[in-house]
Design a protein around this motif. Structure first.
Motif, PDB file in Angstrom:
ATOM      1  N   UNK A 277      -4.032  -2.959   9.510  1.00 43.18           N
ATOM      2  CA  UNK A 277      -4.012  -1.937   8.569  1.00 43.18           C
ATOM      3  C   UNK A 277      -3.501  -0.555   9.402  1.00 43.18           C
ATOM      4  N   UNK A 278      -3.165   0.389   8.372  1.00 41.65           N
ATOM      5  CA  UNK A 278      -2.944   1.703   8.857  1.00 41.65           C
ATOM      6  C   UNK A 278      -3.439   2.745   8.072  1.00 41.65           C
ATOM      7  N   UNK A 279      -4.586   3.644   8.368  1.00 37.28           N
ATOM      8  CA  UNK A 279      -4.957   4.617   7.570  1.00 37.28           C
ATOM      9  C   UNK A 279      -4.194   6.100   7.980  1.00 37.28           C
ATOM     10  N   UNK A 280      -3.653   6.439   6.927  1.00 33.22           N
ATOM     11  CA  UNK A 280      -2.953   7.837   6.986  1.00 33.22           C
ATOM     12  C   UNK A 280      -3.600   8.887   6.419  1.00 33.22           C
ATOM     13  N   UNK A 281      -3.886   9.748   7.129  1.00 34.93           N
ATOM     14  CA  UNK A 281      -4.680  10.927   6.443  1.00 34.93           C
ATOM     15  C   UNK A 281      -3.734  12.175   6.688  1.00 34.93           C
ATOM     16  N   UNK A 282      -4.188  13.414   6.098  1.00 34.03           N
ATOM     17  CA  UNK A 282      -3.429  14.598   6.314  1.00 34.03           C
ATOM     18  C   UNK A 282      -1.688  14.298   6.268  1.00 34.03           C
ATOM     19  N   UNK A 283      -1.330  13.828   5.268  1.00 33.97           N
ATOM     20  CA  UNK A 283      -0.012  13.279   5.202  1.00 33.97           C
ATOM     21  C   UNK A 283       1.057  14.501   4.846  1.00 33.97           C
ATOM     22  N   UNK A 284       2.075  14.412   5.631  1.00 38.22           N
ATOM     23  CA  UNK A 284       2.798  15.503   5.635  1.00 38.22           C
ATOM     24  C   UNK A 284       4.432  14.849   5.094  1.00 38.22           C
ATOM     25  N   UNK A 285       5.223  15.952   4.668  1.00 35.98           N
ATOM     26  CA  UNK A 285       6.526  15.631   4.159  1.00 35.98           C
ATOM     27  C   UNK A 285       7.440  14.745   5.055  1.00 35.98           C
ATOM     28  N   UNK A 286       7.108  15.082   6.386  1.00 31.86           N
ATOM     29  CA  UNK A 286       7.875  14.369   7.465  1.00 31.86           C
ATOM     30  C   UNK A 286       7.318  12.815   7.948  1.00 31.86           C
ATOM     31  N   UNK A 287       6.277  12.773   7.077  1.00 33.87           N
ATOM     32  CA  UNK A 287       5.815  11.232   7.472  1.00 33.87           C
ATOM     33  C   UNK A 287       6.403  10.159   6.215  1.00 33.87           C
ATOM     34  N   UNK A 288       7.226  10.816   5.231  1.00 28.04           N
ATOM     35  CA  UNK A 288       7.997  10.106   4.537  1.00 28.04           C
ATOM     36  C   UNK A 288       9.170   9.175   5.172  1.00 28.04           C
ATOM     37  N   UNK A 289       8.886   7.783   4.806  1.00 24.46           N
ATOM     38  CA  UNK A 289       9.429   6.781   5.662  1.00 24.46           C
ATOM     39  C   UNK A 289       9.360   5.503   5.088  1.00 24.46           C
ATOM     40  N   UNK A 290      10.051   4.493   5.674  1.00 25.12           N
ATOM     41  CA  UNK A 290       9.453   3.008   5.424  1.00 25.12           C
ATOM     42  C   UNK A 290       8.589   2.565   6.526  1.00 25.12           C
TER      43      UNK A 290
ATOM     44  N   UNK B 163       0.775  -1.177   0.048  1.00 29.40           N
ATOM     45  CA  UNK B 163      -0.200  -0.041   0.013  1.00 29.40           C
ATOM     46  C   UNK B 163       0.930   1.188  -0.214  1.00 29.40           C
ATOM     47  N   UNK B 164       2.299   1.210  -0.118  1.00 32.45           N
ATOM     48  CA  UNK B 164       2.855   2.394   0.095  1.00 32.45           C
ATOM     49  C   UNK B 164       3.015   3.005  -1.413  1.00 32.45           C
ATOM     50  N   UNK B 165       3.422   4.144  -1.309  1.00 31.72           N
ATOM     51  CA  UNK B 165       3.789   4.839  -2.542  1.00 31.72           C
ATOM     52  C   UNK B 165       3.951   6.382  -2.523  1.00 31.72           C
ATOM     53  N   UNK B 166       3.758   6.922  -3.847  1.00 31.26           N
ATOM     54  CA  UNK B 166       3.946   8.469  -3.645  1.00 31.26           C
ATOM     55  C   UNK B 166       2.526   9.241  -3.443  1.00 31.26           C
ATOM     56  N   UNK B 167       2.419  10.145  -2.685  1.00 33.30           N
ATOM     57  CA  UNK B 167       1.354  10.860  -2.192  1.00 33.30           C
ATOM     58  C   UNK B 167       1.745  12.331  -2.024  1.00 33.30           C
ATOM     59  N   UNK B 168       0.962  13.112  -2.350  1.00 32.26           N
ATOM     60  CA  UNK B 168       0.886  14.702  -2.145  1.00 32.26           C
ATOM     61  C   UNK B 168       0.683  14.922  -0.837  1.00 32.26           C
ATOM     62  N   UNK B 169       1.164  16.120  -0.118  1.00 26.15           N
ATOM     63  CA  UNK B 169       0.924  16.480   1.161  1.00 26.15           C
ATOM     64  C   UNK B 169      -0.382  16.746   1.160  1.00 26.15           C
ATOM     65  N   UNK B 170      -1.010  16.294   2.321  1.00 30.72           N
ATOM     66  CA  UNK B 170      -2.272  16.530   2.444  1.00 30.72           C
ATOM     67  C   UNK B 170      -3.234  15.410   2.219  1.00 30.72           C
ATOM     68  N   UNK B 171      -2.590  14.450   1.369  1.00 34.98           N
ATOM     69  CA  UNK B 171      -3.441  13.276   1.022  1.00 34.98           C
ATOM     70  C   UNK B 171      -3.309  12.146   1.984  1.00 34.98           C
ATOM     71  N   UNK B 172      -4.156  11.007   1.343  1.00 36.73           N
ATOM     72  CA  UNK B 172      -4.275  10.030   2.551  1.00 36.73           C
ATOM     73  C   UNK B 172      -3.628   8.649   1.651  1.00 36.73           C
ATOM     74  N   UNK B 173      -3.485   7.635   2.620  1.00 38.67           N
ATOM     75  CA  UNK B 173      -2.861   6.389   2.200  1.00 38.67           C
ATOM     76  C   UNK B 173      -3.402   5.336   3.134  1.00 38.67           C
ATOM     77  N   UNK B 174      -3.636   4.034   2.619  1.00 33.89           N
ATOM     78  CA  UNK B 174      -3.829   2.923   3.412  1.00 33.89           C
ATOM     79  C   UNK B 174      -3.031   1.848   3.355  1.00 33.89           C
ATOM     80  N   UNK B 175      -2.146   1.619   4.372  1.00 34.96           N
ATOM     81  CA  UNK B 175      -1.293   0.545   4.437  1.00 34.96           C
ATOM     82  C   UNK B 175      -1.995  -0.684   4.886  1.00 34.96           C
ATOM     83  N   UNK B 176      -1.485  -1.885   4.132  1.00 34.20           N
ATOM     84  CA  UNK B 176      -1.884  -3.258   4.963  1.00 34.20           C
ATOM     85  C   UNK B 176      -0.621  -4.114   5.255  1.00 34.20           C
TER      86      UNK B 176
END
Lengths: 117, 108
Positions: A80-93, A8-21
């Motif tokens: 699962x991990x639902x990640x909202x309001x993503x920021x540049x500092x959330x960039x990580x493995x 579920x990882x990938x490239x997302x814009x700041x403020x976007x959302x992603x769901x990891x499994x």
């Protein structure tokens, strides 16, 4: 073989959302508390979130509280991990890891999340 | 929050030599400490828990000691596969679980 596989990882814009499994196999997933741990590029390990085996309790690092939500489906052996309001500092493995009496074992291979415009 | 510190940041050791890594907690954590090994490009792996108990499959050259606030990981005779970053983690007072910043063991 005990295995945790994140996706579920990938490239997302700041403020976007992603769901990891995280898919578990080879052990009794429903009997384990689980964690998410992340590692920014070239940095150390940072605990992100915990969920108890029954989902009755969950906890978050202050850096993600209010933006991330952890959940699990024991019938599907999945975390699962639902990640909202993503920021540049959330960039990580992002790694999922079992929690047994506080120690983290096993670990998945990780999935990379990149927050960038 | 319990703050974990590790020293040294980098340890240069020759194969076959002994390596001693230190971990300190900002307050007592009893024996609730784990050590992890992370090789480049890989996920961390549990080495030691309960400050001194080796995890399943971990070679006897790895040993842990300490309690309270001061802990040590010793690798008795470094093998080539042991060059990695080592992290300590406390699980006495949580949340949050906290990790040390890591010690990199590299080849001298």
């Amino acid at each position: 073989e005990v295995q945790l596989v994140e996706s579920g990882g990938g490239l997302v814009q700041p403020g976007g959302s992603l769901r990891l499994s995280c898919a578990a196999s080879g052990f009794t997933f429903s009997g384990y508390a689980m964690n998410w741990v992340r590692q920014a590029p070239g940095k150390g390990l940072e605990w992100v979130s915990y969920i108890s085996f029954s989902s009755s309790a969950s906890y978050y690092a202050d850096s993600v509280k209010g933006r991330f939500t952890v959940s699990r489906d024991n019938a599907k052996n999945s975390l699962y991990l639902q990640m909202n309001s993503l920021r540049a500092e959330d960039t990580a493995i992002y790694y999922c890891a079992g929690a047994f009496h506080g120690r983290f074992d096993p670990w998945g291979q990780g999935t990379l999340v990149t927050v960038s415009s | 929050e319990i703050v974990m510190t590790q020293s040294p940041a980098t340890l240069s050791v020759s194969p076959g030599e002994r390596a001693t890594l230190s971990c300190r907690a900002s307050q007592s954590i009893s024996g609730n400490l784990a050590w992890y090994q992370q090789k480049h490009g890989q996920a961390p792996r549990l080495l030691i828990y309960g400050a001194s108990t080796r995890a399943t499959g971990i070679p006897a050259r790895f040993s842990g000691s300490g309690s309270g606030t001061e802990f040590t990981l010793t690798i008795s005779s470094l093998q080539s596969e042991d060059f990695a970053v080592y992290y300590c983690q406390q699980y006495n007072n949580w949340p949050p679980f906290t990790f040390g910043p890591g010690t990199k063991v590299d080849i001298e």
